[in-house]
Design an enzyme around this catalytic site. Structure first.
Site, PDB file in Angstrom:
ATOM      1  N   PRO A   2       2.343   3.773   3.720  1.00  0.00           N
ATOM      2  CG  PRO A   2       0.344   4.504   4.672  1.00  0.00           C
ATOM      3  CD  PRO A   2       1.148   2.964   4.257  1.00  0.00           C
ATOM      4  CD  GLU A   3       8.464   4.929   2.729  1.00  0.00           C
ATOM      5  OE1 GLU A   3       9.519   5.508   2.871  1.00  0.00           O
ATOM      6  OE2 GLU A   3       8.564   4.200   1.853  1.00  0.00           O
ATOM      7  NE  ARG A 113      -4.175  -5.649   0.076  1.00  0.00           N
ATOM      8  CZ  ARG A 113      -2.802  -5.541  -0.437  1.00  0.00           C
ATOM      9  NH1 ARG A 113      -2.353  -4.615  -0.858  1.00  0.00           N
ATOM     10  NH2 ARG A 113      -2.184  -6.461  -0.050  1.00  0.00           N
TER      11      ARG A 113
END
Ligand SMILES: [Zn+2]
Length: 274
Positions: A2-3, A113
């Site tokens: 995610p940016e 994760r």
């Protein structure tokens, strides 16, 4: 990963739903995502706290709990999601942090994760954290001259500087590829060789692309969800990222790619980017 637009989307979704609300109960399934805080301390500080604000700094969500800030660095697969209904079993499986809100809803940090991290920072640690990061690309006080000084002092590839969070925050691989293409700048060009006109063009494209991505609620990465659990939709508009070998949308030349600049994939047009 995610940016900036994805995290901005998350915090905008959460803000009206949780600000001013009190956290009644908290649970944490795994403590391997915590940095600088223990599980008992985190639970103690969160329980009973009222959410003062939800903001973004760089690619991180910042939840101000009054005196302390919970900083969420979503990593590759993390999201903050507000649920106004009970979680399904599948949703509960990857819910690492669950905070029950006083209106019966739930704020969840989900991370398949568990590469993301949670920090709980007091005022002084927050100042240190904040000052180690570069300026925000959408900060109205960031003009081409200041942007140019960031690049003028570096002999590294312009793409590396653009992605260096200590120099300027929020731009990761996808948007760096897109902005450099849109600005017509070779990603491997040494940063100090950009002229003032290129600085203005690049800053303009970075801002335009980030704003467009925010408007369309972020890119859909494999596991990205908005703050209400919906996928983003910017992927439809990417001009170079993920298009190596395909024709350039401007000149038709086959798009090239390399991993030589920063070990990440860089996709570019030989003809349009100089
Ligand atoms: Zn081209």
């Amino acid at each position: 990963m995610p940016e900036l637009p994805e995290v901005e989307t998350m915090v905008r979704d959460l803000r009206p739903r949780v600000v001013g609300r009190r956290i009644e109960r908290v649970s944490l399934s795994h403590d391997d995502i915590l940095r600088g805080v223990t599980k008992p301390m985190l639970l103690k500080r969160l329980k009973g706290a009222t959410v003062q604000s939800v903001t973004r700094r760089a690619k991180h969500a910042v939840i101000d709990l009054g005196g302390r800030r919970l900083v969420v660095q979503p990593g590759m697969t993390g999201n903050l999601i507000h649920y106004a209904r009970p979680l399904t079993d599948a949703e509960a499986k990857y819910a690492v942090l669950r905070a029950a809100i006083d209106d019966g809803t739930e704020l969840v940090y989900r991370d398949i994760r568990r590469i993301g991290t949670l920090l709980l920072l007091g005022e002084r640690d927050w100042q240190d954290y904040d000052s180690a990061l570069g300026p925000e690309p959408l900060d109205p006080t960031l003009d081409a001259a200041r942007f140019g000084r960031i690049f003028g002092g570096s002999r590294q590839a312009v793409k590396k500087v653009l992605m260096d969070q200590r120099k300027i925050v929020g731009v990761g691989n996808i948007y760096a590829n897109e902005a450099l293409f849109a600005a017509g700048i070779d990603p491997s060009k040494p940063a100090h060789r950009l002229d003032a006109e290129a600085h203005a063009r690049l800053l303009g494209e970075v801002q335009r692309i980030l704003r467009a991505a925010i408007d369309s609620q972020g890119t859909t990465f494999r596991d990205y969800r908005t703050g209400t659990g919906e996928p983003g939709n910017f992927q439809l508009e990417l001009a170079v990222y993920g298009r190596e070998g395909e024709p350039c949308r401007v000149c038709g030349t086959r798009l090239a790619h390399t991993h030589d600049i920063d070990a990440r994939i860089t996709v570019f047009c030989h003809r349009c980017q100089r």
